[in-house]
Design a protein around this motif. Structure first.
Motif, PDB file in Angstrom:
ATOM      1  N   ARG A  37       0.825  -1.213   0.000  1.00 49.69           N
ATOM      2  CA  ARG A  37       0.000   0.000   0.000  1.00 49.69           C
ATOM      3  C   ARG A  37       0.861   1.266   0.000  1.00 49.69           C
ATOM      4  NH1 ARG A  37      -2.100   0.633   4.521  1.00 49.69           N
ATOM      5  NH2 ARG A  37      -1.248  -1.122   5.686  1.00 49.69           N
ATOM      6  N   THR A  74      -0.835  -5.461   2.787  1.00 48.21           N
ATOM      7  CA  THR A  74      -2.019  -6.236   3.151  1.00 48.21           C
ATOM      8  C   THR A  74      -1.725  -7.704   2.877  1.00 48.21           C
ATOM      9  OG1 THR A  74      -3.500  -4.394   2.609  1.00 48.21           O
ATOM     10  CG2 THR A  74      -4.475  -6.602   2.754  1.00 48.21           C
ATOM     11  N   ARG A  99      -5.523  -8.503   6.279  1.00 45.70           N
ATOM     12  CA  ARG A  99      -5.224  -7.510   7.306  1.00 45.70           C
ATOM     13  C   ARG A  99      -4.078  -6.614   6.835  1.00 45.70           C
ATOM     14  NH1 ARG A  99      -5.168 -11.775  12.310  1.00 45.70           N
ATOM     15  NH2 ARG A  99      -7.410 -11.747  12.780  1.00 45.70           N
ATOM     16  N   ASP A 100      -4.045  -5.421   7.429  1.00 40.11           N
ATOM     17  CA  ASP A 100      -2.982  -4.469   7.121  1.00 40.11           C
ATOM     18  C   ASP A 100      -1.850  -4.618   8.131  1.00 40.11           C
ATOM     19  OD1 ASP A 100      -4.504  -3.505   5.041  1.00 40.11           O
ATOM     20  OD2 ASP A 100      -5.392  -1.887   6.235  1.00 40.11           O
ATOM     21  N   TRP A 101      -0.615  -4.562   7.594  1.00 42.47           N
ATOM     22  CA  TRP A 101       0.567  -4.737   8.431  1.00 42.47           C
ATOM     23  C   TRP A 101       1.622  -3.712   8.044  1.00 42.47           C
ATOM     24  CZ3 TRP A 101       0.012  -8.856  11.821  1.00 42.47           C
ATOM     25  CH2 TRP A 101      -0.943  -9.821  11.490  1.00 42.47           C
TER      26      TRP A 101
END
Length: 389
Positions: free
Chosen positions: A273, A283, A287-289
């Motif tokens: 992202r 992602t 989930r976003d990390w």
């Protein structure tokens, strides 16, 4: 002596070991070193223009799969192979054309290479006698080495009367008595059983540290490389993929090849992202990390996220099907100190290793679980030959 008994008594005379003959550790430089077998169309490059600096007194391991060029590199350093191109320097002096017996080096071979018709004492004394040292000096130095290596009781035995571990120690004693500037090992422990191999690598490392000899060790065994080395050179198809400490190579591999070769690895497709100076916002598994990244892993490449099995975290879930962070248990293997799971997820199968779990905290095949990981212990890597659309 049985190998079981031997495994707890390898080098036990510490004061005698302190009396081992020592030499000034050498500094080696490999400059554009190249080795090609055959000619013209049949030419096969075994080592491809490698540059490497080996510091005085360090323990450096050449690691890689069969055919990667590690043994050829070692043999060029020893003088048993002539480089096609490039230079070898020892303490700043060129040794490329120097014969093996005139290089201040000693080598311990996989096959031990002991003379079957000579006793242990005479095997160790062989190199000193070639140098025409006085008999009293030869006896003194050989006895010192044999005592330090716990081999004095076997001085009059023939090699075939010794166990594999004892023969390996004789080979090491024969190398150390020459006071080499550089000590070379070519897969020296591969013929020993697993328990004795672990014991021997610990003893070799302790001796090397005590004596401070510059040491180059060739192996395909990751555990040997990780536990013994100051630095590891990971090689692949004749080139160096990475040179670094064991910790850096494991945590921050330079390539997908290194990550896959060293230890066990999960590779997960990641959607980038945003990219920061040292991290990437991605992602994965719905989930976003925010994860640390390789300098080459940017939004302009198709990256993969390296997740080691011990960094995976599993929890019960209310999900009824796999998708996002939910996965299904495929198998579990109990090792006593840990349980290893294989989980089916939308990103592919993932291996997780859970250390010392309580019995009521384990999962069974078929169960659905929530899959996550420790973001700080992951590493975003570029995939070779891929670019973002």
């Amino acid at each position: 002596m049985s190998q079981h008994t031997e495994s707890v008594a390898l080098v036990t005379d510490e004061r005698a070991a302190d009396a081992l003959p020592a030499a000034t550790p050498g500094r080696l430089d490999l400059r554009r070193l190249r080795k090609v077998y055959g000619t013209d169309r049949s030419a096969v490059p075994a080592v491809r223009d490698i540059d490497l600096e080996i510091h005085p007194g360090e323990f450096l391991t050449l690691l890689g799969p069969s055919g990667c060029g590690k043994t050829t590199t070692l043999r060029m350093i020893a003088g048993f192979e002539t480089p096609t191109a490039g230079d070898l320097l020892l303490d700043g002096d060129a040794i490329t054309g120097v014969a093996p017996n005139h290089r201040p080096m000693a080598m311990v071979f996989q096959s031990y290479a002991l003379f079957p018709h000579l006793s242990v004492f005479d095997n160790v004394a062989y190199g000193l006698r070639l140098k025409k040292l006085p008999s009293a000096r030869v006896r003194e130095e050989v006895e010192t080495v044999l005592t330090s290596m716990n081999l004095a009781p076997y001085a009059d035995r023939a090699p075939h009367q010794l166990s594999g571990g004892q023969q390996q120690r004789v080979a090491l004693a024969r190398a150390l008595v020459m006071r080499p500037k550089v000590l070379l090992f070519d897969e020296p422990l591969s013929n020993l059983d697993a328990k004795l191999r672990v014991q021997m690598r610990g003893e070799i490392r302790r001796l090397q540290r005590r004596l401070g000899i510059t040491t180059i060790f060739v192996t395909h065994d990751q555990d040997e490389a990780m536990t013994m080395s100051d630095r590891i050179v990971v090689m692949n198809v004749g080139v160096i993929e990475q040179v670094d400490t064991p910790g850096e190579i494991y945590r921050h591999p330079a390539s997908v090849f290194v990550a896959d070769f060293i230890g066990r690895a999960n590779f997960l497709d990641a959607a980038v992202r945003e990219v920061g100076p040292d991290v990437a916002h991605i992602t994965v598994l719905g989930r976003d990390w925010t994860v640390p990244r390789h300098p080459g892993a940017t939004g302009e490449t198709v990256p993969t996220l390296l997740v080691r099995p011990e960094s995976v975290r599993l929890r019960p879930t209310d999900a009824t099907t796999i998708g996002g962070a939910a996965g299904r248990m495929l198998s579990s293997m109990f090792y006593g100190q840990s349980v290893e799971y294989e989980i089916e997820t939308e990103a592919g199968n993932i291996v997780a290793s859970v250390a010392d779990p309580h019995e009521d905290q384990t999962f069974e095949p078929g169960e659905l679980v929530d899959v996550s990981f420790e973001a700080a212990r992951t590493w975003l890597l570029p995939v070779p030959g891929t670019d973002a659309p």
